[in-house]
Design an enzyme around this catalytic site. Structure first.
Site, short mmCIF file in Angstrom:
data_model
loop_
_atom_site.label_atom_id
_atom_site.label_comp_id
_atom_site.label_asym_id
_atom_site.label_seq_id
_atom_site.Cartn_x
_atom_site.Cartn_y
_atom_site.Cartn_z
CD GLN A 17 21.68 -4.01 -17.93
OE1 GLN A 17 21.16 -4.00 -19.05
NE2 GLN A 17 23.00 -4.11 -17.78
CG HIS A 47 22.01 -4.73 -23.29
ND1 HIS A 47 22.98 -5.00 -24.22
CD2 HIS A 47 22.69 -4.55 -22.12
CE1 HIS A 47 24.17 -5.01 -23.65
NE2 HIS A 47 24.00 -4.72 -22.35
CE1 TYR A 69 23.17 6.67 -36.75
CE2 TYR A 69 21.17 5.40 -37.10
CZ TYR A 69 21.85 6.60 -37.14
OH TYR A 69 21.22 7.73 -37.62
#
Length: 375
Positions: free
Chosen positions: A88, A152, A254
């Site tokens: 990625q 990620h 979060y």
């Protein structure tokens, strides 16, 4: 090279279009799809130059120019030597500095290092007048944690009206617990001055690493400002059933992976908790997942009834979703382009009012959605 004004982007796209599909009907607008350029290897981000050309990143480590003749053969030179292409990771976001017209400065994010020790980095440079090279490249920021593997990275950039910027960062994939550790940048959104220094009014987070604005994120691959309210919306490519949108607030946690609406891809449980005191809830989440990546609020003039709507590009979901917004609430969702069988990496409003979409493929394309009556 012939120069052309941004107002002539519609002419550029029409001349580059390989084909125009039949009229596609949607709830609030009918449109056609034009192919601006193909032959891009996993395009990741697009920026619109004021002279009319398109600047496109390829995850495979190339910065490309699309002009009135189509995709230029030669990539822009001058990218960092330590840019890592690994799964990625690669060349990620690109954004024009707010003063680009005077400075020719661009900002870009990328994976750096090796497969065994890598992180996300941010740099800036000047784009040469002939659009062939990056000059005066400056490293501005590096994640303070070297991870192994190619997962990620985050990497989206958003400029703020106060002269700062946000950079989203992933949790590193196999390092998800570090998203709850503000001592490093994994799973954080950082706020920086445009020279990479740390703003003095950043939130004070106990043991927080320099720059950390919020934390507890998984893999933030979208960030945009709501034009109606000024709030900043952050999109996370979550676990299975855990894709979510958050409204950023200074210093907030979060929750990932302590709370989530998702499970692991293999079906195992990450946590039983969906909420906890002191952890901020998303304003929207997807179950089942769509694997979202880019997002943008539509601010163009071409589609009257799309004004203020949020568009989200989906990878595994193979669609672009239009989210109708009321203030800071999502009130309805409509899937678009779902019958194309494509993975979509990014979506942006162009200066011509068209909606631009990047397909995520070895033979990727820049697509352009225009009102049907414009054909």
């Amino acid at each position: 090279m012939i120069r052309f004004a941004a107002a002539s982007l519609s002419v550029l796209a029409m001349s580059c279009a390989a084909h125009a599909q039949d009229v596609i009907e949607s709830e609030q607008a009918d449109f056609i799809i034009e192919t601006v350029a193909g032959g891009l290897e996993y395009p990741w981000s697009i920026a619109f130059l004021p002279s009319g050309e398109y600047l496109v990143t390829e995850r495979e480590g190339r910065l490309r120019i699309i002009d009135e003749d189509g995709l230029r053969d030669a990539p822009v030179t001058g990218l960092p030597d330590d840019l890592l292409v690994e799964r990625q990771g690669g060349l990620l976001d690109v954004a024009l500095a707010p003063d680009f017209a005077d400075s020719r400065t661009i900002y870009f994010s990328y994976a750096e290092g090796t497969a065994e020790a890598n992180n996300t980095a941010l740099a800036r440079a000047q784009l040469s007048e002939d659009l062939t090279a990056l000059e005066n490249v400056e490293d501005l920021f590096h994640v303070n944690f070297e991870k192994a593997g190619g997962f990620h990275f985050g990497g989206r950039i958003l400029f703020n009206p106060d002269g700062t910027l946000f950079l989203t960062l992933g949790d590193g994939g196999n390092y998800q617990d570090e998203a709850q550790n503000p001592e490093n940048h994994l799973g954080a959104v950082v706020r920086l001055n445009l020279d990479g220094s740390i703003p003095g009014d950043n939130p004070v987070i106990e043991n927080g690493a320099p720059g950390v604005y919020s934390f507890g994120h998984r893999n933030a691959q979208g960030i945009a400002r709501n034009p109606a309210t000024g709030s900043v919306w952050e999109l996370e490519h979550g676990a299975r059933g855990g894709d979510e949108i958050n409204i950023l607030a200074a210093g907030d946690n979060y929750g990932w992976p302590v709370i989530t609406y998702g499970i692991n891809y293999d079906g195992t449980i990450i946590t039983e908790d969906r909420e906890r005191d002191g952890l901020t809830q998303p304003i929207w989440y997807w179950n089942p997942s769509i694997a979202p990546s880019g997002m943008d609020f539509y601010t163009g003039d071409a589609f009257e009834h799309w004004q203020g709507d949020l568009f989200v590009s989906a990878l595994a979901g193979s669609k672009v979703e239009r989210l109708e917004i009321d203030g800071d609430r999502v009130i309805s969702v409509e899937p678009l382009l779902a019958d194309m069988g494509q993975r979509f990496r990014d979506v942006r409003t162009g200066p011509d009012g068209a909606l631009y979409v990047l397909t995520d493929d070895f033979e990727g394309s820049v697509l352009r959605l225009v009102p049907a009556e414009a054909d």
